[in-house]
Motif scaffolding. Structure first.
Motif, PDB file in Angstrom:
ATOM      1  N   LEU A 185       0.851  -1.189   0.000  1.00  0.00           N
ATOM      2  CA  LEU A 185       0.000   0.000   0.000  1.00  0.00           C
ATOM      3  C   LEU A 185       0.886   1.238   0.000  1.00  0.00           C
ATOM      4  CD1 LEU A 185      -2.746   1.432   0.226  1.00  0.00           C
ATOM      5  CD2 LEU A 185      -2.516   1.234   2.736  1.00  0.00           C
ATOM      6  N   ILE A 186       0.727   2.057  -1.040  1.00  0.00           N
ATOM      7  CA  ILE A 186       1.415   3.343  -1.128  1.00  0.00           C
ATOM      8  C   ILE A 186       0.368   4.400  -0.827  1.00  0.00           C
ATOM      9  CG2 ILE A 186       2.717   4.880  -2.642  1.00  0.00           C
ATOM     10  CD1 ILE A 186       3.289   2.222  -4.298  1.00  0.00           C
ATOM     11  N   GLU A 187       0.494   5.084   0.301  1.00  0.00           N
ATOM     12  CA  GLU A 187      -0.629   5.904   0.756  1.00  0.00           C
ATOM     13  C   GLU A 187      -0.243   7.357   1.000  1.00  0.00           C
ATOM     14  OE1 GLU A 187      -2.163   4.325   4.380  1.00  0.00           O
ATOM     15  OE2 GLU A 187      -0.332   4.661   5.522  1.00  0.00           O
ATOM     16  N   HIS A 188      -1.251   8.214   0.788  1.00  0.00           N
ATOM     17  CA  HIS A 188      -1.192   9.646   1.102  1.00  0.00           C
ATOM     18  C   HIS A 188      -0.156  10.404   0.276  1.00  0.00           C
ATOM     19  CE1 HIS A 188      -4.027   9.062   4.331  1.00  0.00           C
ATOM     20  NE2 HIS A 188      -3.237   8.169   4.925  1.00  0.00           N
ATOM     21  N   GLY A 189      -0.025  10.047  -0.987  1.00  0.00           N
ATOM     22  CA  GLY A 189       0.856  10.800  -1.873  1.00  0.00           C
ATOM     23  C   GLY A 189       0.064  11.643  -2.853  1.00  0.00           C
ATOM     24  N   THR A 190       0.764  12.505  -3.577  1.00  0.00           N
ATOM     25  CA  THR A 190       0.170  13.196  -4.715  1.00  0.00           C
ATOM     26  C   THR A 190       0.307  12.268  -5.908  1.00  0.00           C
ATOM     27  OG1 THR A 190       0.752  15.378  -3.850  1.00  0.00           O
ATOM     28  CG2 THR A 190       0.291  15.231  -6.209  1.00  0.00           C
ATOM     29  N   VAL A 191      -0.801  11.725  -6.380  1.00  0.00           N
ATOM     30  CA  VAL A 191      -0.769  10.674  -7.394  1.00  0.00           C
ATOM     31  C   VAL A 191      -1.205  11.241  -8.746  1.00  0.00           C
ATOM     32  CG1 VAL A 191      -1.580   8.385  -8.059  1.00  0.00           C
ATOM     33  CG2 VAL A 191      -1.266   8.937  -5.635  1.00  0.00           C
ATOM     34  N   ILE A 192      -0.280  11.268  -9.704  1.00  0.00           N
ATOM     35  CA  ILE A 192      -0.588  11.669 -11.081  1.00  0.00           C
ATOM     36  C   ILE A 192      -0.892  10.381 -11.838  1.00  0.00           C
ATOM     37  CG2 ILE A 192       0.230  12.871 -13.143  1.00  0.00           C
ATOM     38  CD1 ILE A 192       2.148  14.430 -11.363  1.00  0.00           C
ATOM     39  N   THR A 193      -2.167  10.105 -12.043  1.00  0.00           N
ATOM     40  CA  THR A 193      -2.574   8.775 -12.504  1.00  0.00           C
ATOM     41  C   THR A 193      -2.331   8.537 -13.985  1.00  0.00           C
ATOM     42  OG1 THR A 193      -4.839   9.480 -13.016  1.00  0.00           O
ATOM     43  CG2 THR A 193      -4.395   8.722 -10.752  1.00  0.00           C
ATOM     44  N   LEU A 194      -2.416   9.573 -14.824  1.00  0.00           N
ATOM     45  CA  LEU A 194      -2.386   9.420 -16.286  1.00  0.00           C
ATOM     46  C   LEU A 194      -3.515   8.506 -16.770  1.00  0.00           C
ATOM     47  CD1 LEU A 194      -0.312  10.756 -18.312  1.00  0.00           C
ATOM     48  CD2 LEU A 194       0.484  10.726 -15.946  1.00  0.00           C
ATOM     49  N   ASP A 195      -4.584   8.381 -15.990  1.00  0.00           N
ATOM     50  CA  ASP A 195      -5.725   7.572 -16.420  1.00  0.00           C
ATOM     51  C   ASP A 195      -6.520   8.329 -17.475  1.00  0.00           C
ATOM     52  OD1 ASP A 195      -7.137   9.504 -15.019  1.00  0.00           O
ATOM     53  OD2 ASP A 195      -7.807   8.159 -13.421  1.00  0.00           O
ATOM     54  N   ARG A 196      -7.641   7.797 -17.882  1.00  0.00           N
ATOM     55  CA  ARG A 196      -8.399   8.427 -18.973  1.00  0.00           C
ATOM     56  C   ARG A 196      -8.823   9.842 -18.647  1.00  0.00           C
ATOM     57  NH1 ARG A 196     -12.402   3.563 -21.211  1.00  0.00           N
ATOM     58  NH2 ARG A 196     -10.710   2.157 -21.885  1.00  0.00           N
ATOM     59  N   GLU A 197      -9.130  10.095 -17.387  1.00  0.00           N
ATOM     60  CA  GLU A 197      -9.550  11.427 -16.970  1.00  0.00           C
ATOM     61  C   GLU A 197      -8.363  12.296 -16.590  1.00  0.00           C
ATOM     62  OE1 GLU A 197     -10.926   8.590 -15.463  1.00  0.00           O
ATOM     63  OE2 GLU A 197     -12.499   8.576 -17.013  1.00  0.00           O
ATOM     64  N   ARG A 198      -7.170  11.721 -16.595  1.00  0.00           N
ATOM     65  CA  ARG A 198      -5.945  12.416 -16.195  1.00  0.00           C
ATOM     66  C   ARG A 198      -6.062  12.975 -14.777  1.00  0.00           C
ATOM     67  NH1 ARG A 198      -5.639  10.179 -20.602  1.00  0.00           N
ATOM     68  NH2 ARG A 198      -4.326  10.884 -22.344  1.00  0.00           N
ATOM     69  N   ARG A 199      -6.637  12.193 -13.876  1.00  0.00           N
ATOM     70  CA  ARG A 199      -6.826  12.648 -12.504  1.00  0.00           C
ATOM     71  C   ARG A 199      -5.498  12.818 -11.775  1.00  0.00           C
ATOM     72  NH1 ARG A 199     -10.020   8.463  -9.358  1.00  0.00           N
ATOM     73  NH2 ARG A 199      -8.607   7.099 -10.544  1.00  0.00           N
ATOM     74  N   ILE A 200      -5.418  13.872 -10.985  1.00  0.00           N
ATOM     75  CA  ILE A 200      -4.321  14.070 -10.054  1.00  0.00           C
ATOM     76  C   ILE A 200      -4.920  14.066  -8.657  1.00  0.00           C
ATOM     77  CG2 ILE A 200      -2.473  15.601  -9.274  1.00  0.00           C
ATOM     78  CD1 ILE A 200      -2.306  16.691 -12.125  1.00  0.00           C
ATOM     79  N   LEU A 201      -4.531  13.098  -7.859  1.00  0.00           N
ATOM     80  CA  LEU A 201      -5.094  12.920  -6.518  1.00  0.00           C
ATOM     81  C   LEU A 201      -4.176  13.579  -5.505  1.00  0.00           C
ATOM     82  CD1 LEU A 201      -5.895   9.132  -6.996  1.00  0.00           C
ATOM     83  CD2 LEU A 201      -7.500  11.041  -7.278  1.00  0.00           C
ATOM     84  N   VAL A 224      -2.242   4.032  -3.768  1.00  0.00           N
ATOM     85  CA  VAL A 224      -2.195   2.977  -4.773  1.00  0.00           C
ATOM     86  C   VAL A 224      -1.977   1.656  -4.031  1.00  0.00           C
ATOM     87  CG1 VAL A 224      -1.049   2.079  -6.835  1.00  0.00           C
ATOM     88  CG2 VAL A 224      -1.156   4.567  -6.445  1.00  0.00           C
ATOM     89  N   LEU A 225      -2.853   0.698  -4.304  1.00  0.00           N
ATOM     90  CA  LEU A 225      -2.733  -0.621  -3.685  1.00  0.00           C
ATOM     91  C   LEU A 225      -2.241  -1.607  -4.735  1.00  0.00           C
ATOM     92  CD1 LEU A 225      -3.154  -2.376  -1.148  1.00  0.00           C
ATOM     93  CD2 LEU A 225      -5.487  -2.834  -1.995  1.00  0.00           C
ATOM     94  N   VAL A 226      -1.120  -2.265  -4.432  1.00  0.00           N
ATOM     95  CA  VAL A 226      -0.487  -3.212  -5.346  1.00  0.00           C
ATOM     96  C   VAL A 226      -0.652  -4.619  -4.787  1.00  0.00           C
ATOM     97  CG1 VAL A 226       1.696  -3.934  -6.380  1.00  0.00           C
ATOM     98  CG2 VAL A 226       1.188  -1.492  -6.125  1.00  0.00           C
ATOM     99  N   ASP A 227      -1.135  -5.515  -5.643  1.00  0.00           N
ATOM    100  CA  ASP A 227      -1.278  -6.919  -5.249  1.00  0.00           C
ATOM    101  C   ASP A 227      -0.504  -7.770  -6.240  1.00  0.00           C
ATOM    102  OD1 ASP A 227      -2.022  -9.243  -4.010  1.00  0.00           O
ATOM    103  OD2 ASP A 227      -4.070  -9.264  -4.808  1.00  0.00           O
ATOM    104  N   GLY A 228       0.595  -8.361  -5.798  1.00  0.00           N
ATOM    105  CA  GLY A 228       1.450  -9.089  -6.726  1.00  0.00           C
ATOM    106  C   GLY A 228       2.077  -8.133  -7.713  1.00  0.00           C
TER     107      GLY A 228
END
Length: 453
Positions: free
Chosen positions: A3-19, A24-28
């Motif tokens: 679990l990577i938590e409480h950061g400024t996350v630049i997702t580059l997703d379809r909406e280009r969201r910046i959180l 970010v939760l990583v599984d495997g």
């Protein structure tokens, strides 16, 4: 689970969201969740929690054109060597004598530089000889890669530099059989030709057929030389198209000298372009005056970024490439709105992934994609104040702020420390091997200023 938590996350997703407060939760090897920190809820206790307060989290960069084997002789070529003498007088002698041990060490050095500057995936330019040895190095350090071997049939040189068409195609097929799919699919192999007019039509068609048979991409370098130079790099795109060579699985590197008809053809065929701004400037390819990267992007062509070589751009730092591509075309077009930083970042991530046919796996931080991500230390001068994270990333950030890197869900750089190889031992080995290779090639090590030993 990480679990990577409480950061400024630049997702580059379809909406280009910046959180602003994202997790970010990583599984495997996969991303399981991305969202506001309060909304990311692990289904079980994570094996590790990374506190990303004071960090900016991004998808790893994708470098779509690198010559791994030249890192061992980085900085050897002085600026007064004519560009058209690079290959025959310097690079051919070096490539003709490089050993598997030297290729492996050079690849590791290049990979260390890429990881430390935020790149997690690359495509070799098609200039390796012992591809399995390099695959060993890539697997050890933990990067994601597409590899290719030296392939041409119209030019030659000493020993293995001389290839017939049949030998070149057979060597590529053997490479794909041995390397493609290694490391759980993290390492791939493509037929990647030298290009620049050094390959016959039979070889180019054969490479394309190999790519189709193995369901991979293929590519070569093209249109990099100023028309005033003596070069075989003159095959019109319309001619390549008539051969059936242009399509969405074709990646062409450099592509400086194109006209409007060429751009229209590239757009229709869905060809991928690897733009190498740092090498283009150092090799005086005429980018500011001639390159039409903004126009290609405006037509919807997938243009990505490439670092090129240790004696071309001399570095594989994607942060510096993004800065250049965002500024040079503003100046050449006298328009501050050309090539905004958001577009440069897309070229280094989403478009890079698409160029390597990996857009479903990497290039953004989204559920179901591979966990290739980078944490930057925002508590450093170039990141503050954090008013516009994308502006700071493209125009100000340096590799010194890269803190932690994950590839395929594995932490390969942990709070500034490489976890997969002995970095100091590598540097010592590189110093020794570089001098041995240069001596066998019969080349001098020169400096404009005296080096006192």
């Amino acid at each position: 689970m990480i679990l990577i938590e409480h950061g400024t996350v630049i997702t580059l997703d379809r909406e280009r969201r910046i959180l602003a407060d994202g997790s970010v939760l990583v599984d495997g090897r996969d991303i399981l969740q991305v969202g506001r920190a309060a909304e990311v809820t692990p289904p079980r206790r994570p094996d590790r929690v990374i506190d990303a307060r004071g960090a900016v989290v991004l998808p790893g960069f994708v470098d779509t054109h690198v010559h791994l084997s030249e890192h061992l002789t980085r900085g050897l070529l002085l600026d007064d060597i004519p560009v058209d003498r690079y290959l025959p007088d310097w690079l051919i002698p070096l490539y003709s004598v490089i050993t598997p041990e030297e290729e492996r060490a050079s690849a590791l050095l290049a990979c260390v530089e890429m990881l430390r500057t935020g790149t997690t995936t690359f495509c070799e330019a098609g200039t390796l000889f012992d591809v399995p040895a390099v695959a060993d190095a890539v697997e050890e350090i933990g990067m994601r890669a597409i590899l290719g071997r030296w392939t041409w049939d119209r030019e030659g040189g000493p020993g293995r530099m001389q290839q017939t068409t049949e030998e070149a195609l057979r060597a590529n097929e053997e490479m794909i059989e041995r390397v493609h799919g290694r490391a759980g699919g993290r390492i791939a192999a493509w037929p990647l030709l030298l290009g620049f007019g050094t390959c016959s039509e039979v070889l180019m068609r054969g490479a394309r057929r190999l790519a189709e048979r193995y369901r991979v991409g293929w590519g070569m370098m093209h249109f990099a030389s100023h028309p005033s130079r003596k070069t075989a790099d003159r095959i019109p795109l319309a001619e390549l198209d008539a051969m059936g060579l242009l399509g969405p699985t074709t990646k062409l590197a450099h592509m400086v000298y194109v006209d409007d008809d060429d751009i229209a053809l590239l757009a229709r065929r869905g060809v991928k372009i690897s733009h190498c701004p740092t090498a283009g400037l150092k090799h005086v390819k005429g980018l500011a005056a001639h390159s039409k990267v903004p126009e290609m992007l405006a037509r919807g062509i997938c243009v990505s970024l490439g670092g090129d070589s240790g004696n071309g751009s001399n570095h594989f730092d994607m942060l510096r490439m993004m800065y250049l591509v965002s500024t040079i075309y503003k100046d050449s077009r006298l328009d501050v709105g050309v090539m905004p930083p958001e577009q440069a970042l897309e070229m280094a991530t989403r478009r890079g992934a698409a160029a390597l046919l990996l857009e479903r796996e990497i290039g953004s931080l989204e559920r179901g994609k591979r966990a290739d991500l980078v944490l930057y230390d925002a508590d450093s001068p170039e990141w503050r104040p954090l008013l516009n994270p994308v502006n700071n990333l493209v125009y100000a950030a340096t590799g010194a702020s890269v803190r932690t890197v994950l590839v395929d869900g594995r932490v390969v750089l942990d709070d500034g420390r490489l976890t997969t190889i002995d970095e100091r031992a590598l540097y010592a080995r590189v110093e020794r091997l570089a001098r041995e290779q240069i001596e066998r090639a019969g080349l001098p090590i020169e400096s404009k200023w005296p080096i006192i030993r």
